[in-house]
Motif scaffolding. Structure first.
Motif, short mmCIF file in Angstrom:
data_model
loop_
_atom_site.label_atom_id
_atom_site.label_comp_id
_atom_site.label_asym_id
_atom_site.label_seq_id
_atom_site.Cartn_x
_atom_site.Cartn_y
_atom_site.Cartn_z
N ALA A 16 -3.10 19.83 -8.32
CA ALA A 16 -2.98 19.40 -6.93
C ALA A 16 -4.22 19.74 -6.13
O ALA A 16 -4.70 18.95 -5.32
N LEU A 17 -4.78 20.94 -6.38
CA LEU A 17 -5.99 21.34 -5.67
C LEU A 17 -7.18 20.45 -6.04
O LEU A 17 -7.97 20.07 -5.18
N VAL A 18 -7.31 20.15 -7.33
CA VAL A 18 -8.40 19.27 -7.76
C VAL A 18 -8.24 17.89 -7.14
O VAL A 18 -9.22 17.29 -6.65
N LEU A 19 -7.04 17.38 -7.13
CA LEU A 19 -6.81 16.04 -6.59
C LEU A 19 -7.11 15.98 -5.10
O LEU A 19 -7.83 15.09 -4.64
N VAL A 20 -6.58 16.94 -4.33
CA VAL A 20 -6.80 16.89 -2.89
C VAL A 20 -8.26 17.17 -2.56
O VAL A 20 -8.81 16.61 -1.60
N SER A 21 -8.93 18.02 -3.36
CA SER A 21 -10.34 18.28 -3.11
C SER A 21 -11.18 17.04 -3.40
O SER A 21 -12.12 16.72 -2.66
N LEU A 22 -10.83 16.32 -4.47
CA LEU A 22 -11.54 15.08 -4.78
C LEU A 22 -11.36 14.05 -3.69
O LEU A 22 -12.33 13.43 -3.21
N ALA A 59 1.56 18.23 -0.71
CA ALA A 59 1.75 18.40 -2.15
C ALA A 59 1.11 19.69 -2.65
O ALA A 59 1.66 20.37 -3.53
N VAL A 60 -0.04 20.05 -2.10
CA VAL A 60 -0.68 21.32 -2.49
C VAL A 60 0.20 22.49 -2.10
O VAL A 60 0.40 23.44 -2.88
N VAL A 61 0.75 22.45 -0.90
CA VAL A 61 1.62 23.53 -0.44
C VAL A 61 2.84 23.65 -1.36
O VAL A 61 3.18 24.74 -1.84
N VAL A 62 3.50 22.53 -1.65
CA VAL A 62 4.70 22.56 -2.48
C VAL A 62 4.38 23.02 -3.89
O VAL A 62 5.08 23.85 -4.47
N ALA A 63 3.29 22.51 -4.47
CA ALA A 63 2.93 22.88 -5.84
C ALA A 63 2.58 24.36 -5.94
O ALA A 63 2.95 25.04 -6.90
N GLY A 69 4.63 31.31 -8.61
CA GLY A 69 5.46 32.50 -8.54
C GLY A 69 5.68 33.02 -7.13
O GLY A 69 6.04 34.18 -6.95
N LEU A 70 5.46 32.19 -6.12
CA LEU A 70 5.68 32.64 -4.75
C LEU A 70 7.17 32.65 -4.44
O LEU A 70 7.86 31.65 -4.62
N ASP A 71 7.66 33.80 -3.99
CA ASP A 71 9.07 33.89 -3.61
C ASP A 71 9.18 33.99 -2.10
O ASP A 71 8.23 33.73 -1.37
N ALA A 72 10.36 34.39 -1.63
CA ALA A 72 10.58 34.43 -0.20
C ALA A 72 9.64 35.43 0.49
O ALA A 72 9.21 35.22 1.62
N PHE A 116 -3.08 30.62 -2.89
CA PHE A 116 -2.49 31.11 -1.65
C PHE A 116 -3.45 30.91 -0.50
O PHE A 116 -3.06 30.54 0.61
N GLY A 117 -4.76 31.13 -0.76
CA GLY A 117 -5.76 30.98 0.28
C GLY A 117 -5.85 29.56 0.80
O GLY A 117 -5.96 29.34 2.01
N PHE A 118 -5.83 28.58 -0.10
CA PHE A 118 -5.91 27.19 0.34
C PHE A 118 -4.72 26.84 1.22
O PHE A 118 -4.87 26.21 2.27
N VAL A 119 -3.53 27.25 0.78
CA VAL A 119 -2.34 26.96 1.57
C VAL A 119 -2.42 27.67 2.92
O VAL A 119 -2.12 27.08 3.96
N LEU A 120 -2.85 28.93 2.91
CA LEU A 120 -2.94 29.68 4.16
C LEU A 120 -3.92 29.03 5.13
O LEU A 120 -3.63 28.88 6.32
N GLY A 121 -5.10 28.65 4.65
CA GLY A 121 -6.08 28.02 5.52
C GLY A 121 -5.56 26.74 6.14
O GLY A 121 -5.72 26.50 7.35
N SER A 122 -4.93 25.90 5.33
CA SER A 122 -4.42 24.63 5.83
C SER A 122 -3.28 24.82 6.83
O SER A 122 -3.25 24.20 7.89
N VAL A 123 -2.35 25.73 6.50
CA VAL A 123 -1.20 25.96 7.38
C VAL A 123 -1.65 26.60 8.69
O VAL A 123 -1.10 26.30 9.76
#
Length: 289
Positions: A16-22, A59-63, A69-72, A116-123
């Motif tokens: 997902a990261l490769v796809l969205v980065s591309l 999609a990156v966030v969900v993937a 292994g991210l839990d609550a 986690f960093g990519f998701v954090l930056g985007s969110v």
């Protein structure tokens, strides 16, 4: 005490990261390669492109959440850090590029890893846009750029052994370089909207790539290098001063949360069964008060 391992990337997260980065690279750079006769290098086409980027960011966030292994507890930490970053962003908005949220993104990406960093930056960008009313066609590009910015901190070497001033200097140097990178890619996103102006630094649709790149460099030097320098200097100062305490706090929180620790359940012994030495008695075997 063992080092805190950043949240690992799973195969779906990497894909997902490769796809969205591309797609992001294409989205930032396509006007430079578009033929002026095709009618592509115009701002009226931008909203359709931005609308295509949004589901990819989701999609990156969900993937990442489902595959890494991210839990609550990790999602809660993501929410807290994103809220703090969103609150920090308006503090320096409009003042010489001073944006204190950047140093938080660098340190968080270092401790918690690239996914986690990519998701954090985007969110964080999304939350700050809602907070400040900054929602617009530029927002998905800001989410991409900040996601790359924070992800890069998680890809820096030496997370197992490098500590102390050596790590702080590494993070400060990365923060300074990445601050200029963020400003440059966001300039590229906005610069193509002002094509056709009769200036020596404006974008000319259909011109050779090297000529437009020369104009783009001149545009960055003339309009934004001061802002990028302010952002870089503030990131370095905050990383070197507040960084030690914040890194320690993030690592302590990550260690106690134990995001990737395996969870196992053992059945309770039947009532009346003797418990192992030191084990708590069965609740039904306890005398009534």
């Amino acid at each position: 005490m063992s080092a805190v391992r950043p949240v690992r990337l799973g195969p779906r997260s990497v894909a997902a990261l490769v796809l969205v980065s591309l797609v992001g690279v294409i989205a930032f750079g396509w006007p430079l390669l578009a033929d002026s006769a095709a009618g592509l290098a115009h701002s009226k086409d931008a909203p359709w492109l931005f609308a295509a980027l949004l589901p990819l960011l989701v999609a990156v966030v969900v993937a990442t959440i489902s595959d890494s292994g991210l839990d609550a507890k990790a999602v809660a930490m993501l929410g807290v850090l994103a809220a703090v970053g969103a609150a920090l962003r308006p503090l320096g908005a409009g003042t010489a590029g001073l944006e204190p949220m950047f140093f938080l993104m660098v340190l968080s990406g270092r401790v918690l890893g690239p996914g986690f960093g990519f998701v954090l930056g985007s969110v964080t960008i999304f939350a700050s846009a809602l907070l400040t009313g900054g929602v617009g066609p530029w927002m998905p590009f800001q989410m991409l750029a900040m996601g790359w910015f924070t992800m890069g901190a998680g890809l820096l070497p030496g997370w197992e052994r490098l500590r102390g001033w050596g790590e702080l200097v590494l993070l400060a140097l990365y923060g300074a370089a990445a601050a200029f990178f963020y400003g440059t890619v966001m300039n590229l996103q906005g610069w193509t909207y002002i094509g056709g102006l009769s200036t020596g630094v404006s974008f000319v649709p259909g011109d050779p790539l090297h000529e437009n790149l020369v104009r783009f460099l001149a545009y960055c030097l003339a309009t934004s290098v001061g802002w990028d320098l302010g952002r870089a200097v503030l990131t370095v100062v905050l990383t070197l001063t507040v960084g030690p305490a914040l890194l320690k706090a993030l690592r302590r929180a990550t260690r106690r949360a134990a995001f990737e620790a395996p969870v196992s359940f053992e059945p309770l012994p039947a009532p009346g069964t003797p418990s192992a030495p030191g084990a708590p008695p069965h609740p039904e075997a306890s005398p009534m008060p």
